[in-house]
Design an enzyme around this catalytic site. Structure first.
Site, PDB file in Angstrom:
ATOM      1  N   ARG A  71       0.840  -1.201   0.000  1.00 59.46           N
ATOM      2  CA  ARG A  71       0.000   0.000   0.000  1.00 59.46           C
ATOM      3  C   ARG A  71       0.869   1.243   0.000  1.00 59.46           C
ATOM      4  O   ARG A  71       1.786   1.380   0.811  1.00 59.46           O
ATOM      5  CB  ARG A  71      -0.913   0.019   1.241  1.00 59.46           C
ATOM      6  CG  ARG A  71      -1.617   1.336   1.529  1.00 59.46           C
ATOM      7  CD  ARG A  71      -2.965   1.410   0.861  1.00 59.46           C
ATOM      8  NE  ARG A  71      -3.583   2.726   0.960  1.00 59.46           N
ATOM      9  CZ  ARG A  71      -4.685   2.996   1.640  1.00 59.46           C
ATOM     10  NH1 ARG A  71      -5.292   2.045   2.307  1.00 59.46           N
ATOM     11  NH2 ARG A  71      -5.195   4.203   1.635  1.00 59.46           N
ATOM     12  N   ARG A  80      -5.393   1.536  -4.860  1.00 58.22           N
ATOM     13  CA  ARG A  80      -4.493   0.994  -3.851  1.00 58.22           C
ATOM     14  C   ARG A  80      -4.556  -0.524  -3.887  1.00 58.22           C
ATOM     15  O   ARG A  80      -5.517  -1.094  -4.380  1.00 58.22           O
ATOM     16  CB  ARG A  80      -4.844   1.504  -2.468  1.00 58.22           C
ATOM     17  CG  ARG A  80      -6.293   1.220  -2.068  1.00 58.22           C
ATOM     18  CD  ARG A  80      -6.805   2.343  -1.200  1.00 58.22           C
ATOM     19  NE  ARG A  80      -8.189   2.191  -0.821  1.00 58.22           N
ATOM     20  CZ  ARG A  80      -9.172   2.925  -1.309  1.00 58.22           C
ATOM     21  NH1 ARG A  80      -8.944   3.841  -2.224  1.00 58.22           N
ATOM     22  NH2 ARG A  80     -10.406   2.763  -0.891  1.00 58.22           N
ATOM     23  N   ASP A  83      -6.986  -1.714   1.430  1.00 55.94           N
ATOM     24  CA  ASP A  83      -7.403  -0.703   2.400  1.00 55.94           C
ATOM     25  C   ASP A  83      -8.147  -1.429   3.510  1.00 55.94           C
ATOM     26  O   ASP A  83      -9.191  -2.043   3.259  1.00 55.94           O
ATOM     27  CB  ASP A  83      -8.308   0.326   1.727  1.00 55.94           C
ATOM     28  CG  ASP A  83      -8.774   1.424   2.666  1.00 55.94           C
ATOM     29  OD1 ASP A  83      -7.986   1.832   3.543  1.00 55.94           O
ATOM     30  OD2 ASP A  83      -9.922   1.871   2.533  1.00 55.94           O
ATOM     31  N   ASP A  85     -10.165  -0.946   6.836  1.00 56.72           N
ATOM     32  CA  ASP A  85     -10.860   0.030   7.675  1.00 56.72           C
ATOM     33  C   ASP A  85     -11.311  -0.625   8.968  1.00 56.72           C
ATOM     34  O   ASP A  85     -11.732  -1.786   8.973  1.00 56.72           O
ATOM     35  CB  ASP A  85     -12.109   0.567   6.959  1.00 56.72           C
ATOM     36  CG  ASP A  85     -11.788   1.502   5.819  1.00 56.72           C
ATOM     37  OD1 ASP A  85     -10.733   2.169   5.863  1.00 56.72           O
ATOM     38  OD2 ASP A  85     -12.597   1.574   4.878  1.00 56.72           O
TER      39      ASP A  85
END
Length: 140
Positions: A71, A80, A83, A85
């Site tokens: 990343r 990307r 990711d 979260d």
């Protein structure tokens, strides 16, 4: 970017190894990009993880996994490799410059709510006071 399914699979393994026990995992959903929409579809999944880490330690570990998988942060919501979260952390409410829990866009993202409903439709958002299922029905 790249082999999305491989990145997801590898990230799940690294989460289990460095963060904690995966209690539940959703199926993989392919969805249009959100925020910056002029890019290929994203592959998404959600996990429920039991961990002894606090929320900031969890953030550090997830960012390390992202970095390990290539990343590079160049553009908000841009392309990307991966990711990760943090959507919820139990009923924790936390907000500083590094991290906001619950995730600040969670209730605006249908793809996120679809995943959360698959994990636990009856979990109540600690700020909004609505279940994942109720939030999913409200978002377009």
């Amino acid at each position: 970017m790249g082999d999305s399914i491989n990145y997801l699979t590898t990230a799940v393994v690294q989460i289990e190894e460095s963060i904690g026990h995966i209690v539940c995992k959703t199926t993989v959903h392919q969805t249009p990009a959100w925020g910056k929409t002029d890019q290929p579809n994203f592959y998404n999944l959600a996990l429920e993880v039991e961990t002894d880490l606090n929320h900031l330690q969890l953030l550090d570990k997830t960012q390390a996994i992202e970095n390990n998988l290539g990343r590079i942060r160049t553009e908000k919501w841009g392309p990307r490799t991966l990711d990760i979260d943090i959507l919820y952390c139990g009923d924790l409410i936390f907000n500083d410059k590094r991290l906001t829990i619950p995730h600040p866009y969670l209730h605006q993202r249908k793809f996120t709510l679809d995943l959360l409903v698959e994990l636990n439709p009856y979990f109540v958002h600690p700020v909004l006071g609505k279940t994942n299922f109720e939030l999913q029905k409200e978002v377009k």
